[in-house]
Scaffold this motif. Structure first.
Motif, PDB file in Angstrom:
ATOM      1  N   PRO A 171     -13.919   3.196   3.854  1.00 55.93           N
ATOM      2  CA  PRO A 171     -12.481   2.999   3.597  1.00 55.93           C
ATOM      3  C   PRO A 171     -11.609   3.924   4.454  1.00 55.93           C
ATOM      4  O   PRO A 171     -10.386   3.762   4.476  1.00 55.93           O
ATOM      5  CB  PRO A 171     -12.341   3.324   2.109  1.00 55.93           C
ATOM      6  CG  PRO A 171     -13.473   4.266   1.818  1.00 55.93           C
ATOM      7  CD  PRO A 171     -14.605   3.803   2.691  1.00 55.93           C
ATOM      8  N   ILE A 172     -12.235   4.869   5.141  1.00 58.57           N
ATOM      9  CA  ILE A 172     -11.482   5.793   5.995  1.00 58.57           C
ATOM     10  C   ILE A 172     -11.046   5.043   7.248  1.00 58.57           C
ATOM     11  O   ILE A 172     -11.871   4.594   8.051  1.00 58.57           O
ATOM     12  CB  ILE A 172     -12.348   7.021   6.371  1.00 58.57           C
ATOM     13  CG1 ILE A 172     -12.697   7.812   5.111  1.00 58.57           C
ATOM     14  CG2 ILE A 172     -11.634   7.905   7.392  1.00 58.57           C
ATOM     15  CD1 ILE A 172     -13.702   8.930   5.348  1.00 58.57           C
ATOM     16  N   LYS A 173      -9.733   4.936   7.429  1.00 61.06           N
ATOM     17  CA  LYS A 173      -9.193   4.186   8.562  1.00 61.06           C
ATOM     18  C   LYS A 173      -8.429   5.071   9.545  1.00 61.06           C
ATOM     19  O   LYS A 173      -8.297   4.723  10.733  1.00 61.06           O
ATOM     20  CB  LYS A 173      -8.255   3.083   8.065  1.00 61.06           C
ATOM     21  CG  LYS A 173      -8.878   2.122   7.055  1.00 61.06           C
ATOM     22  CD  LYS A 173     -10.036   1.334   7.670  1.00 61.06           C
ATOM     23  CE  LYS A 173     -10.611   0.348   6.638  1.00 61.06           C
ATOM     24  NZ  LYS A 173     -11.788  -0.396   7.197  1.00 61.06           N
ATOM     25  N   THR A 174      -7.909   6.180   9.062  1.00 61.29           N
ATOM     26  CA  THR A 174      -7.093   7.061   9.900  1.00 61.29           C
ATOM     27  C   THR A 174      -7.552   8.502   9.726  1.00 61.29           C
ATOM     28  O   THR A 174      -8.283   8.836   8.776  1.00 61.29           O
ATOM     29  CB  THR A 174      -5.605   6.963   9.520  1.00 61.29           C
ATOM     30  OG1 THR A 174      -5.423   7.514   8.206  1.00 61.29           O
ATOM     31  CG2 THR A 174      -5.122   5.526   9.547  1.00 61.29           C
ATOM     32  N   LEU A 175      -7.084   9.361  10.603  1.00 62.17           N
ATOM     33  CA  LEU A 175      -7.394  10.787  10.487  1.00 62.17           C
ATOM     34  C   LEU A 175      -6.844  11.357   9.177  1.00 62.17           C
ATOM     35  O   LEU A 175      -7.468  12.227   8.557  1.00 62.17           O
ATOM     36  CB  LEU A 175      -6.813  11.551  11.674  1.00 62.17           C
ATOM     37  CG  LEU A 175      -7.466  11.299  13.039  1.00 62.17           C
ATOM     38  CD1 LEU A 175      -6.626  11.912  14.155  1.00 62.17           C
ATOM     39  CD2 LEU A 175      -8.894  11.856  13.078  1.00 62.17           C
TER      40      LEU A 175
END
Length: 341
Positions: free
Chosen positions: A135-139
């Motif tokens: 689910p991690i899409k961005t920093l």
């Protein structure tokens, strides 16, 4: 001649003979110390390019075999900090590492010298990766997440620069000290949320579809700084000719790579078991940037990196470039190599 004078003469002759033998013995010892028994050369695993080429064709061994000097090659799996500690304590004599561990050792005042560049590419070849379906899409999504990397390495510095883009620091994540042998499997199991590693290490997970890239540092050439050839200061002072000769081999390896790009890539892929696609991406166009010359541009980049490391609390102290950088060995090596062209 009286008996007394005869005995005195014999005594003097014996004394002179003993003294002469003593001087000869001392000379033999002094001569022996001009040549070490061993030369131990390190690198951070899987290995810097010229180190890999030298290991493949035994370039260092061939150079010093005629003197009976044993060459030992060591790849450190726990990052440049481990390699620089070994160097500073005399466990090895020379090492190829990233800029961060070399700068940190210099700032601490360790008896190490920067004598040349391992490389000065225009990228730092680091990736932040997550599982493909993460689910991690961005920093920004890394906040509070478990992220594995080796502290004190170039990857650590790149990660700090990446987090800065998202107004975060490493204090905002749960950092885990793991090398890729442990962090790769940990990511697949779901024990960590992201890993920060060299693109040569992460490429197989990317190409197999198990992971995806969250950030590729190659898109930020301004983050790059030279990698360093460091030597133990005491050893270099005692055996300056050995360091000069090692750097002659290094220069020849750099020039051979430029003249033989396809073979160089083949050797590096085979020796390190990394992805050919990744290697070709790192050395795009067959440009390897392996010249060891410490240029003004290289020094400026190192000083910029030092400034960032201080701001990010990755470095204590300050580097004295006048005492840390010593180009005398390399200058002599270039003269000899060029004279024989």
């Amino acid at each position: 001649m009286t008996k007394t004078l005869t005995l005195l003469r014999r005594s003097v002759i014996r004394g002179l003979t003993a003294a002469a033998l003593g001087i000869a013995a001392f000379g033999a010892v002094a001569h022996a110390e001009d040549k070490p028994e061993v030369l131990r050369i390190g690198t951070t695993a899987p290995g810097h390019l010229k180190f890999i080429l030298a290991r493949h064709n035994r370039a260092f061994e061939k150079e010093f075999a005629k003197d009976g000097i044993k060459v030992e090659l060591v790849a450190f799996t726990n990052g440049g900090g481990e390699a620089l500690t070994a160097l500073a304590t005399g466990a090895i004599e020379v090492t190829y590492t990233g800029n961060n561990p070399a700068l940190r050792a210099a700032a601490k005042g360790a008896d190490v010298k920067a004598v040349g560049l391992s490389s000065f590419t225009k990228n730092s070849s680091t990736t932040i990766i997550v599982l493909k379906d993460s689910p991690i899409k961005t920093l920004e999504d890394l906040k509070g997440k478990k992220v594995a990397y080796l502290p004190g390495t170039v990857r650590h510095s790149v990660f700090s620069k990446a987090l800065k883009l998202a107004n975060l620091t490493t204090d905002d994540v749960d950092s885990l000290n793991l090398d890729f042998a442990a962090s790769g499997p940990a990511l697949i199991r779901g024990d960590v949320d992201a890993i920060v590693e060299s693109d040569s290490s992460t490429s197989k997970l990317i190409e197999s579809g198990q992971a995806r890239v969250l950030l590729d540092s190659n898109k930020y050439p301004e983050w790059s700084a030279p990698y360093i050839i460091s030597v133990n200061g005491e050893y270099a002072g005692k055996y300056p000719d050995i360091i000069k000769r090692l750097l002659k081999v290094d220069i020849q390896l750099a020039r051979w790579a430029d003249a033989n790009p396809e073979e160089t890539i083949k050797i590096f892929v085979e020796e390190t078991k990394t992805s050919e696609k990744s290697v070709r991406s790192t050395y795009e166009g067959g440009k390897f940037y392996q010249d060891p010359k410490i240029t003004p541009e290289a020094l400026a980049a190192l000083k910029d990196e030092e400034t960032f490391m201080k701001e990010a609390k990755l470095l204590k102290g300050a580097v004295n470039y006048d005492t840390w950088v010593d180009t005398s060995y390399l200058d002599k090596a270039y003269k000899e190599v060029d004279a024989n062209q």
